[in-house]
Design a protein around this motif. Structure first.
Motif, PDB file in Angstrom:
ATOM      1  N   ASP A 112       0.832  -1.389   0.145  1.00 54.26           N
ATOM      2  CA  ASP A 112      -0.045   0.029  -0.090  1.00 54.26           C
ATOM      3  C   ASP A 112       1.026   1.137  -0.020  1.00 54.26           C
ATOM      4  OD1 ASP A 112      -2.480  -1.295   0.005  1.00 54.26           O
ATOM      5  OD2 ASP A 112      -2.505  -1.407   2.107  1.00 54.26           O
ATOM      6  N   SER A 113       2.186   1.246   0.783  1.00 52.49           N
ATOM      7  CA  SER A 113       3.005   2.315   0.494  1.00 52.49           C
ATOM      8  C   SER A 113       3.892   2.613  -0.681  1.00 52.49           C
ATOM      9  CB  SER A 113       3.654   2.372   2.004  1.00 52.49           C
ATOM     10  OG  SER A 113       4.380   1.458   2.119  1.00 52.49           O
ATOM     11  N   MET A 114       3.731   1.341  -1.506  1.00 52.66           N
ATOM     12  CA  MET A 114       4.739   1.407  -2.571  1.00 52.66           C
ATOM     13  C   MET A 114       4.170   1.907  -3.857  1.00 52.66           C
ATOM     14  SD  MET A 114       6.528  -2.391  -2.211  1.00 52.66           S
ATOM     15  CE  MET A 114       7.997  -2.499  -1.537  1.00 52.66           C
ATOM     16  N   LEU A 115       4.844   2.292  -4.869  1.00 52.31           N
ATOM     17  CA  LEU A 115       4.416   2.816  -6.045  1.00 52.31           C
ATOM     18  C   LEU A 115       4.021   1.622  -7.098  1.00 52.31           C
ATOM     19  CD1 LEU A 115       7.041   5.633  -6.707  1.00 52.31           C
ATOM     20  CD2 LEU A 115       4.588   5.730  -5.570  1.00 52.31           C
ATOM     21  N   SER A 116       4.287   0.398  -6.814  1.00 48.56           N
ATOM     22  CA  SER A 116       3.908  -0.491  -7.672  1.00 48.56           C
ATOM     23  C   SER A 116       2.475  -0.803  -7.661  1.00 48.56           C
ATOM     24  CB  SER A 116       4.758  -1.982  -7.428  1.00 48.56           C
ATOM     25  OG  SER A 116       6.138  -1.666  -7.500  1.00 48.56           O
ATOM     26  N   PHE A 117       2.103  -1.198  -8.958  1.00 50.46           N
ATOM     27  CA  PHE A 117       0.811  -1.836  -9.013  1.00 50.46           C
ATOM     28  C   PHE A 117       0.580  -3.301  -8.723  1.00 50.46           C
ATOM     29  CE2 PHE A 117       0.567   2.068 -11.785  1.00 50.46           C
ATOM     30  CZ  PHE A 117       0.005   3.009 -11.020  1.00 50.46           C
ATOM     31  N   THR A 118       1.345  -3.763  -8.985  1.00 53.48           N
ATOM     32  CA  THR A 118       1.388  -5.646  -8.833  1.00 53.48           C
ATOM     33  C   THR A 118       2.061  -5.949  -7.931  1.00 53.48           C
ATOM     34  OG1 THR A 118       3.176  -5.964 -10.432  1.00 53.48           O
ATOM     35  CG2 THR A 118       0.991  -5.733 -11.569  1.00 53.48           C
ATOM     36  N   LEU A 119       1.816  -7.235  -7.539  1.00 50.46           N
ATOM     37  CA  LEU A 119       2.751  -8.012  -6.271  1.00 50.46           C
ATOM     38  C   LEU A 119       4.161  -8.021  -6.997  1.00 50.46           C
ATOM     39  CD1 LEU A 119       2.844  -9.107  -3.657  1.00 50.46           C
ATOM     40  CD2 LEU A 119       1.872 -11.159  -4.328  1.00 50.46           C
ATOM     41  N   LYS A 120       4.182  -8.356  -7.989  1.00 55.99           N
ATOM     42  CA  LYS A 120       5.343  -8.955  -8.608  1.00 55.99           C
ATOM     43  C   LYS A 120       6.348  -7.685  -8.646  1.00 55.99           C
ATOM     44  CE  LYS A 120       6.130 -11.633 -12.358  1.00 55.99           C
ATOM     45  NZ  LYS A 120       6.076 -12.271 -13.977  1.00 55.99           N
ATOM     46  N   ASN A 121       5.930  -6.449  -8.912  1.00 52.70           N
ATOM     47  CA  ASN A 121       6.636  -5.322  -8.954  1.00 52.70           C
ATOM     48  C   ASN A 121       7.023  -4.984  -7.492  1.00 52.70           C
ATOM     49  OD1 ASN A 121       7.155  -5.237 -11.806  1.00 52.70           O
ATOM     50  ND2 ASN A 121       5.287  -4.126 -12.065  1.00 52.70           N
ATOM     51  N   ALA A 122       6.065  -5.061  -6.851  1.00 49.17           N
ATOM     52  CA  ALA A 122       6.227  -4.619  -5.205  1.00 49.17           C
ATOM     53  C   ALA A 122       7.504  -5.674  -4.686  1.00 49.17           C
ATOM     54  CB  ALA A 122       5.101  -4.684  -4.465  1.00 49.17           C
ATOM     55  N   GLY A 128      14.972  -4.983  -4.295  1.00 51.77           N
ATOM     56  CA  GLY A 128      16.005  -4.002  -4.841  1.00 51.77           C
ATOM     57  C   GLY A 128      16.811  -3.304  -3.417  1.00 51.77           C
ATOM     58  N   THR A 129      15.992  -3.465  -2.414  1.00 51.47           N
ATOM     59  CA  THR A 129      16.538  -2.951  -1.102  1.00 51.47           C
ATOM     60  C   THR A 129      17.486  -3.841  -0.522  1.00 51.47           C
ATOM     61  OG1 THR A 129      14.524  -1.945  -0.442  1.00 51.47           O
ATOM     62  CG2 THR A 129      15.887  -2.280   1.225  1.00 51.47           C
ATOM     63  N   CYS A 130      17.421  -5.123  -0.988  1.00 50.03           N
ATOM     64  CA  CYS A 130      18.444  -6.020  -0.660  1.00 50.03           C
ATOM     65  C   CYS A 130      19.865  -5.689  -1.165  1.00 50.03           C
ATOM     66  CB  CYS A 130      18.083  -7.448  -0.841  1.00 50.03           C
ATOM     67  SG  CYS A 130      16.563  -8.181  -0.140  1.00 50.03           S
ATOM     68  N   VAL A 131      19.782  -5.173  -2.435  1.00 47.36           N
ATOM     69  CA  VAL A 131      21.218  -4.664  -3.022  1.00 47.36           C
ATOM     70  C   VAL A 131      22.124  -3.780  -1.984  1.00 47.36           C
ATOM     71  CG1 VAL A 131      22.199  -3.407  -4.587  1.00 47.36           C
ATOM     72  CG2 VAL A 131      20.258  -4.753  -5.411  1.00 47.36           C
ATOM     73  N   SER A 132      21.400  -2.959  -1.393  1.00 43.41           N
ATOM     74  CA  SER A 132      22.261  -1.929  -0.441  1.00 43.41           C
ATOM     75  C   SER A 132      22.406  -2.525   1.027  1.00 43.41           C
ATOM     76  CB  SER A 132      21.542  -0.565  -0.482  1.00 43.41           C
ATOM     77  OG  SER A 132      20.053  -0.806   0.144  1.00 43.41           O
ATOM     78  N   THR A 133      21.858  -3.725   1.052  1.00 44.00           N
ATOM     79  CA  THR A 133      21.904  -4.209   2.605  1.00 44.00           C
ATOM     80  C   THR A 133      22.862  -5.443   2.388  1.00 44.00           C
ATOM     81  OG1 THR A 133      19.782  -5.356   2.424  1.00 44.00           O
ATOM     82  CG2 THR A 133      19.847  -3.284   3.587  1.00 44.00           C
ATOM     83  N   GLY A 134      23.260  -5.856   1.020  1.00 47.01           N
ATOM     84  CA  GLY A 134      24.076  -7.013   1.031  1.00 47.01           C
ATOM     85  C   GLY A 134      23.554  -8.275   1.392  1.00 47.01           C
ATOM     86  N   PRO A 142      20.707  -9.787  -5.788  1.00 48.85           N
ATOM     87  CA  PRO A 142      19.276  -9.419  -5.800  1.00 48.85           C
ATOM     88  C   PRO A 142      19.128  -9.008  -7.213  1.00 48.85           C
ATOM     89  CG  PRO A 142      20.441  -8.363  -3.918  1.00 48.85           C
ATOM     90  CD  PRO A 142      21.293  -9.242  -4.652  1.00 48.85           C
ATOM     91  N   ARG A 143      20.007  -8.500  -7.896  1.00 45.34           N
ATOM     92  CA  ARG A 143      19.746  -7.925  -9.345  1.00 45.34           C
ATOM     93  C   ARG A 143      19.444  -9.292 -10.129  1.00 45.34           C
ATOM     94  NH1 ARG A 143      23.534  -4.102  -8.077  1.00 45.34           N
ATOM     95  NH2 ARG A 143      22.311  -1.972  -8.280  1.00 45.34           N
ATOM     96  N   ASP A 144      20.248 -10.535  -9.713  1.00 45.28           N
ATOM     97  CA  ASP A 144      19.749 -11.498 -10.817  1.00 45.28           C
ATOM     98  C   ASP A 144      18.524 -12.311 -10.474  1.00 45.28           C
ATOM     99  OD1 ASP A 144      22.172 -11.485 -11.944  1.00 45.28           O
ATOM    100  OD2 ASP A 144      23.485 -12.988 -10.507  1.00 45.28           O
ATOM    101  N   ALA A 145      18.134 -12.023  -9.142  1.00 41.71           N
ATOM    102  CA  ALA A 145      16.691 -12.516  -8.745  1.00 41.71           C
ATOM    103  C   ALA A 145      15.603 -11.404  -9.424  1.00 41.71           C
ATOM    104  CB  ALA A 145      16.759 -12.242  -7.398  1.00 41.71           C
ATOM    105  N   GLN A 146      15.959 -10.300  -9.337  1.00 37.18           N
ATOM    106  CA  GLN A 146      14.822  -9.568 -10.232  1.00 37.18           C
ATOM    107  C   GLN A 146      14.798 -10.036 -11.700  1.00 37.18           C
ATOM    108  OE1 GLN A 146      16.715  -5.670  -9.404  1.00 37.18           O
ATOM    109  NE2 GLN A 146      14.990  -5.344  -7.951  1.00 37.18           N
ATOM    110  N   LYS A 147      15.937 -10.121 -12.452  1.00 36.79           N
ATOM    111  CA  LYS A 147      16.019 -10.737 -13.816  1.00 36.79           C
ATOM    112  C   LYS A 147      15.180 -11.900 -13.755  1.00 36.79           C
ATOM    113  CE  LYS A 147      20.105  -8.540 -14.983  1.00 36.79           C
ATOM    114  NZ  LYS A 147      21.543  -8.588 -15.049  1.00 36.79           N
ATOM    115  N   ALA A 148      15.603 -12.868 -12.726  1.00 37.46           N
ATOM    116  CA  ALA A 148      14.754 -14.139 -12.744  1.00 37.46           C
ATOM    117  C   ALA A 148      13.271 -13.990 -12.649  1.00 37.46           C
ATOM    118  CB  ALA A 148      15.259 -15.173 -11.429  1.00 37.46           C
ATOM    119  N   ILE A 149      12.740 -13.097 -11.898  1.00 40.00           N
ATOM    120  CA  ILE A 149      11.449 -12.706 -11.727  1.00 40.00           C
ATOM    121  C   ILE A 149      10.779 -12.339 -12.947  1.00 40.00           C
ATOM    122  CG2 ILE A 149       9.852 -11.071 -10.772  1.00 40.00           C
ATOM    123  CD1 ILE A 149      11.437 -11.256  -8.090  1.00 40.00           C
ATOM    124  N   ASP A 150      11.561 -11.458 -13.690  1.00 38.50           N
ATOM    125  CA  ASP A 150      11.043 -10.924 -15.035  1.00 38.50           C
ATOM    126  C   ASP A 150      11.139 -12.026 -16.071  1.00 38.50           C
ATOM    127  OD1 ASP A 150      10.972  -8.394 -14.544  1.00 38.50           O
ATOM    128  OD2 ASP A 150      12.870  -7.888 -15.040  1.00 38.50           O
TER     129      ASP A 150
END
Length: 160
Positions: A112-122, A128-134, A142-150
């Motif tokens: 509800d507090s995100m800009l994403s319209f779908t659960l997938k994008n949320a 994406g937050t995982c990138v900066s927290t290691g 995390p970037r590979d995981a995002q690509k896998a989701i896509d």
């Protein structure tokens, strides 16, 4: 009706009359201990996490209302993994591994507090937050995981 709004970040269930709350709310003439008590009651489920809180004060009759926000995504991730903090060197040191199920759970909490319209994008935002927290996701960066989701590798998690 004149109102003052005070935004503070408090530790869930452990707000005190000291900073940052006391100095911000004290001058408004309301009973700070009542405010602290109500904040602690409303944030007890977020124990140990930083929680955004709005104190809305009616300066005419000195009544107040408390609105509790959802903790930052990074705090939810660290709590989900039982970590005190993320990696100090996110590109070199892995602090933990988040499962896709955990990422989806956090995305549902924050949707509800995100800009994403779908659960997938949320979920991709959470990852994406995982990138900066290691923090890795499903054993991959995390970037590979995002690509896998896509690529549709985790579609079974996104049945809304």
């Amino acid at each position: 009706m004149a109102t003052e709004v005070v935004d503070v970040l408090v530790t869930g269930g452990k707000a005190t009359a000291g900073p940052p709350l006391g100095p911000a709310v004290g001058p408004l003439g309301i009973n700070i201990m009542n405010v602290v008590k109500e904040i602690n009651e409303k944030t007890k489920d977020y124990a140990g996490m930083s929680v955004p809180v709005k104190v809305i004060v009616n300066t005419d009759d000195r009544s107040f209302e408390i609105e509790v926000g959802i903790p930052p995504t990074s705090a939810l991730i660290k709590t989900e993994l039982g970590l005190d903090k993320g990696s100090t060197e996110p590109k070199a040191i892995v602090a933990g591994n988040l499962s896709m199920e955990q990422a989806v759970k956090i995305a549902k909490m924050k949707k509800d507090s995100m800009l994403s319209f779908t659960l997938k994008n949320a979920t991709k935002e959470v990852i994406g937050t995982c990138v900066s927290t290691g923090i890795n996701v499903e054993g991959m960066s995390p970037r590979d995981a995002q690509k896998a989701i896509d690529a549709g590798e985790f579609d079974e998690y996104f049945n809304e």
